[in-house]
Design an enzyme around this catalytic site. Structure first.
Site, mmCIF file in Angstrom:
data_model
loop_
_atom_site.group_PDB
_atom_site.id
_atom_site.type_symbol
_atom_site.label_atom_id
_atom_site.label_comp_id
_atom_site.label_asym_id
_atom_site.label_seq_id
_atom_site.Cartn_x
_atom_site.Cartn_y
_atom_site.Cartn_z
ATOM 1 N N ARG A 1 -87.735 70.156 32.956
ATOM 2 C CA ARG A 1 -87.786 71.228 33.970
ATOM 3 C C ARG A 1 -87.551 70.598 35.345
ATOM 4 O O ARG A 1 -87.459 69.387 35.468
ATOM 5 C CB ARG A 1 -89.167 71.860 33.952
ATOM 6 C CG ARG A 1 -90.256 70.784 34.159
ATOM 7 C CD ARG A 1 -91.610 71.335 34.484
ATOM 8 N NE ARG A 1 -92.646 70.343 34.280
ATOM 9 C CZ ARG A 1 -93.017 69.424 35.153
ATOM 10 N NH1 ARG A 1 -92.436 69.338 36.319
ATOM 11 N NH2 ARG A 1 -93.958 68.556 34.862
ATOM 12 N N LEU B 1 -101.202 49.337 30.736
ATOM 13 C CA LEU B 1 -100.604 48.441 31.733
ATOM 14 C C LEU B 1 -101.570 48.301 32.918
ATOM 15 O O LEU B 1 -102.162 49.279 33.357
ATOM 16 C CB LEU B 1 -99.255 48.973 32.185
ATOM 17 C CG LEU B 1 -98.207 49.137 31.068
ATOM 18 C CD1 LEU B 1 -96.928 49.739 31.621
ATOM 19 C CD2 LEU B 1 -97.904 47.810 30.399
HETATM 20 P P1 ADP Z 1 -99.592 63.366 31.380
HETATM 21 O O1 ADP Z 1 -98.488 64.118 30.707
HETATM 22 O O2 ADP Z 1 -100.953 63.709 30.872
HETATM 23 O O3 ADP Z 1 -99.489 63.408 32.867
HETATM 24 P P2 ADP Z 1 -98.350 60.688 31.282
HETATM 25 O O4 ADP Z 1 -97.942 60.009 30.031
HETATM 26 O O5 ADP Z 1 -97.269 61.241 32.147
HETATM 27 O O6 ADP Z 1 -99.417 61.847 30.897
HETATM 28 O O7 ADP Z 1 -99.238 59.727 32.160
HETATM 29 C C1 ADP Z 1 -99.863 60.156 33.323
HETATM 30 C C2 ADP Z 1 -100.288 58.978 34.161
HETATM 31 O O8 ADP Z 1 -101.227 58.153 33.420
HETATM 32 C C3 ADP Z 1 -99.160 58.038 34.554
HETATM 33 O O9 ADP Z 1 -98.475 58.465 35.710
HETATM 34 C C4 ADP Z 1 -99.943 56.767 34.788
HETATM 35 O O10 ADP Z 1 -100.599 56.858 36.045
HETATM 36 C C5 ADP Z 1 -101.014 56.787 33.688
HETATM 37 N N1 ADP Z 1 -100.566 56.094 32.448
HETATM 38 C C6 ADP Z 1 -99.903 56.662 31.402
HETATM 39 N N2 ADP Z 1 -99.619 55.750 30.438
HETATM 40 C C7 ADP Z 1 -100.118 54.576 30.873
HETATM 41 C C8 ADP Z 1 -100.149 53.220 30.318
HETATM 42 N N3 ADP Z 1 -99.626 52.923 29.123
HETATM 43 N N4 ADP Z 1 -100.753 52.252 31.061
HETATM 44 C C9 ADP Z 1 -101.316 52.538 32.276
HETATM 45 N N5 ADP Z 1 -101.315 53.764 32.830
HETATM 46 C C10 ADP Z 1 -100.737 54.783 32.155
#
Ligand code: ADP
Length: 447
Positions: free
Chosen positions: A291, A203
């Site tokens: 959590r 995104l």
């Molecule tokens: P982690 O568990 O490694 O923190 P997340 O899935 O929670 O991974 O994603 C961490 C961050 O990465 C999100 O808060 C966002 O900033 C970015 N992110 C994750 N997925 C996407 C995506 N599909 N498009 C753009 N940014 C993403």
């Protein structure tokens, strides 16, 4: 109700849990590494047990020593805080096998959500909207190319066992796919011992908006509104607020009801957070954390509900103390994460705190285990304090945050207080006009 709770954590969150226990009349056991013998949670707890040397692997992650500490002190429950063992399904099982209360969701739910491929499958089944992407793990480069062509570039390769942004790569075009996918897999293998990856549409400019949820053993499920955690550096949250400046009441109610029903369907017990990316009015599920979150206090400030108390109640087999109809969102809260780091280079800055003075006054909350002459050990996370400020409006909250940051004195180590002071004066931040890309661009422009 439990009589004695062992807190399997350190720092501000150990203190946070201790406070909730005291208010419920429950005794506490602190566990600590040799480096934390002088820590605030150790001083305040009714009993303290040293569980190993400084390295977290040998102390805060040392399951055998933590269980022994619980047995020796006759603790009847364990609260894991966040990080360390809090999302370790095996640990939750071991705790339960020892007939000790586990203050967290079931090991099954922890395991399900810890594997992001499984988590996405489940999220779809319980009615949450997903980021378009592969249907489960992708095995080969050919398969990845097929998925990427279907959803369109850029795409993101993510690790199924991922966390903290590791094992994640943005792929701009087909030519770079094979190389970047191999990199993501080897990074994931090294960090998590699992090189399973999946693909998502990348995104362009979303916000990170997450919903706090809660379920109990009686089929009750509630949502406690959202937090906006878009201000991130290297996928680490820096400042969080509730409610999100991007949502109106109708959007909150609609999405809140969607997550509430999802949690009810899942039969989830305890506190959880469902994280979404939000772009052009659409929510896209990215993960669920099983959590308590670092940023939970902003939700507490706008709802008046003590989330740790609810966790303890639910784990003790009591029903949630509130129903959805009782939950009101009032005012605005912002949390600044204060790290012992250089505010410009972000280099860690542990060491002796020579002067400490926390801000106070109406609607100012400091969650911190710091005190005068405390020595911040170099072995752990650099988060040393959370400043949480409430106001009846966002503007009032910002004015109060401004003066609270000004009052805060932490001499000795460098801290990120000056970063927050600059940040909250930025006109775009003041307008609430930011996405997950904003902070890194802002930092680059200031450098
Ligand atoms: P982690 O568990 O490694 O923190 P997340 O899935 O929670 O991974 O994603 C961490 C961050 O990465 C999100 O808060 C966002 O900033 C970015 N992110 C994750 N997925 C996407 C995506 N599909 N498009 C753009 N940014 C993403």
């Amino acid at each position: 109700m439990f009589e004695k709770i062992l807190i399997a954590n350190r720092g501000e969150i150990a203190l946070r849990v201790h406070r909730a226990c005291r208010e419920l009349g429950i005794k506490t056991v602190a566990v600590h590494s040799t480096a934390d013998a002088e820590a605030m949670h150790v001083r305040l707890a009714d009993e303290a047990v040293c569980i190993g040397p400084p390295s977290a692997t040998d102390s805060y992650l040392n399951v055998a020593n933590i269980i022994s500490a619980a047995e020796i002190t006759h603790a009847d429950a364990i609260h894991p805080g966040y990080g360390f063992l809090s999302e370790n399904a095996k640990f939750a099982e071991i705790v339960r096998d020892h007939r000790i209360g586990w203050i967290g969701p079931s090991p099954e739910h922890i395991r399900m959500m810890g594997d992001k491929v499984q988590a996405k499958k489940t999220a779809a089944e319980i009615g949450l909207p997903l980021v378009p992407g592969s249907d489960g793990a992708v095995g080969s480069v050919e398969e990845a190319i097929e998925v990427a062509n279907e959803i369109g570039y850029p795409v993101l390769v993510k690790a199924a066992s991922g966390g903290g942004g590791r094992g994640m790569k943005v792929i701009p075009d087909a030519a770079s796919l094979a190389g970047l996918m191999a990199q993501a897999k080897s990074e994931a293998k090294a960090a998590f011992g699992d090189d399973t990856v999946y693909i998502e549409k990348y995104l362009g400019n979303p916000r990170h908006i997450e919903f706090q949820v809660f379920g109990d053993n009686f089929g009750n499920a509630v949502h406690l509104g959202e937090r906006d955690c878009s201000l991130q550096r290297r996928h680490q949250k820096v400042l969080e607020e509730a409610p999100s400046p991007a949502l109106n009441t109708k959007q909150r109610e609609e999405m809140g009801e969607t997550v509430r029903q999802a949690i009810a369907k899942l039969g989830y017990q305890g506190a959880g957070t469902i994280e979404f990316l939000y772009e052009d009015g659409q929510f896209y599920f990215i993960e669920m954390n099983t959590r308590l979150q670092v940023e939970h206090p902003v939700t507490e400030q706008i709802t008046g509900i003590d989330l740790v108390r609810e966790q303890i109640r639910v784990a003790a087999g009591l029903p949630l103390s509130v129903s959805q109809a009782d939950i009101r969102f009032e005012g605005h809260a912002i949390e600044c994460r204060i790290n012992a780091e250089d505010p410009v280079t972000f280099a860690p800055s542990p060491g002796q705190v020579t002067d400490y003075h926390a801000p106070g006054g109406l609607h100012v909350r400091v969650d911190s285990a710091l005190y005068d002459n405390y020595r911040i050990p170099p072995y752990y996370d650099s988060l040393i304090a959370k400043l949480i400020v409430y106001g009846s409006t966002r503007n009032e909250c910002l004015a109060r945050l401004h003066r609270a940051l000004e009052e805060y004195v932490i001499n000795g180590p460098k801290t990120t207080i000056p970063l927050h002071q600059r940040l909250i004066e930025d006109p775009e931040f003041i307008d609430g006009d930011y996405s997950i890309k904003w902070l890194e661009n802002w930092l680059a422009a200031k450098a």
